[in-house]
Design an enzyme around this catalytic site. Structure first.
Site, short mmCIF file in Angstrom:
data_model
loop_
_atom_site.label_atom_id
_atom_site.label_comp_id
_atom_site.label_asym_id
_atom_site.label_seq_id
_atom_site.Cartn_x
_atom_site.Cartn_y
_atom_site.Cartn_z
CE LYS A 11 -36.19 -5.89 39.10
NZ LYS A 11 -36.66 -6.13 40.47
CB SER A 67 -37.37 -6.67 43.48
OG SER A 67 -37.44 -5.42 42.83
#
Length: 346
Positions: free
Chosen positions: A289, A244
């Site tokens: 996140k 990611s």
């Protein structure tokens, strides 16, 4: 008060304390069939990437964002009922069928390496710098429930019906002349052994009625054989796994390759996989996140754009930022170029 009465009270206190500590200990020791996920860290990409002879003077920073995840216990399960920052994810949503923790961790390390390679290729192409790449094949990362084949996770597809298809782009190009129901022979590398599997092609969900695609029904990842770039790019990401960070890697590499500082003094966090051609893909744990980026006081957050049916990173990121009261601009992007275009307009 007699010494006997005092001793009895002390004994009862000790007994109840022991029972309490025993219960707490049991809550920590007994596992439940979930993983516990919460916000991790936002890491300055300049601290984990260096380009030989690159431009390192910058007025702002790029941050990759992480999540923290562990096997959940009873305490985590109970805590998640009152603490919405802690998310419980069923084990079957993390581990593939017949996959164990060690295999998962190994796959995450491999995915991180692939994201680094893809980021280098995408950034060098963007900067028009020389990079030489050869591919092992297309790795099967996961298989859809409607797939009609016996491919296994970890298989590396190298050709279909005798035609070399060592990248996702070549594989998709090959399937353009096919239709659902066609049977093909898929040559794969399974471990160190070459295997041929017969498969039936199926229609793929794209979320776009105009974009009809045919395929095998699996999540692909181009597996690199060799990569040589001039200048060389160095990574130090020992404690980070998964794919990611690809987008943020590519932005940092590009910034070090070119004299113009594209951060322009901003604190820029983000997430998203990256392909060698600069396509940005969806990731997991997006809400955590966003929270990690907030903790670093980022003012811009790049998120994968929601394009296909089932995509939700953009929507969840915007909702999370609003719920948390983040003073941070959520910027959805589908490609590396879109991220650069946004930065150029700052």
């Amino acid at each position: 008060m007699s010494d006997h009465s005092t001793n009895n009270k002390n004994a009862y206190r000790f007994l109840w304390l022991s029972i309490f500590l025993l219960i707490v200990g049991v809550c920590f020791l007994i596992r439940v069939p979930y993983y516990a996920m919460h916000a991790g860290d936002a890491i300055d990409t300049g601290e984990v990437i260096s380009v030989d002879g690159g431009f390192t003077e910058k007025t702002g920073n790029f941050f990759l964002t992480t999540v923290a995840m562990k096997k959940a216990n009873v305490f985590d399960y109970l805590l998640a009922k009152v603490n919405h920052d802690l998310e419980l994810i069923p084990v079957e949503d993390i581990l593939a069928e017949d996959e164990n923790d060690k295999q998962y961790e190994k796959q995450q390390v491999e995915n991180m390496l692939e994201s680094q390679h893809s980021a280098v290729i995408a950034a060098f192409h963007q900067a028009k710098k020389p990079v030489r790449v050869t591919y092992e094949g297309v790795e099967v990362i996961s298989v859809t429930s409607d797939a009609k084949h016996h491919l296994k996770i970890g298989d590396i597809i190298q050709s279909v019906d005798g035609t070399e298809t060592r990248t996702t782009a070549k594989l998709m190009e090959f399937f353009k002349s096919k239709k659902a129901g066609d049977q093909v022979e898929v040559s794969v590398l399974r471990g160190k052994k070459k295997v041929v599997e017969r498969a039936t092609l199926i229609p793929l969900e794209t979320g776009n009625n105009k974009d009809k695609r045919i395929g095998l029904g699996f999540l692909p990842m181009d597996r690199l054989h060799s990569l040589k770039s001039t200048p060389k790019v160095n990574f130090t990401t020992d404690n980070i796994g998964g794919p990611s960070a690809g987008l943020m890697f590519a932005l940092e590499i590009l910034n070090q390759l070119t004299p113009n500082d594209i951060t322009k003094g901003y604190e820029i966090a983000g997430t998203g996989t990256i392909s060698a051609t600069g396509q940005v893909g969806q990731i997991g744990g997006i809400q955590h996140k966003v929270a990690a980026a907030m903790d670093k006081h980022a003012t811009i957050f790049f998120v994968p754009k929601d394009i296909y049916e089932g995509d939700d990173n953009e929507a969840v990121a915007k909702r999370t930022a609003k719920e948390l009261g983040a003073d941070m601009k959520i910027v959805p992007v589908a490609t590396l170029q879109e991220a650069i275009n946004y930065l150029n307009k700052l």
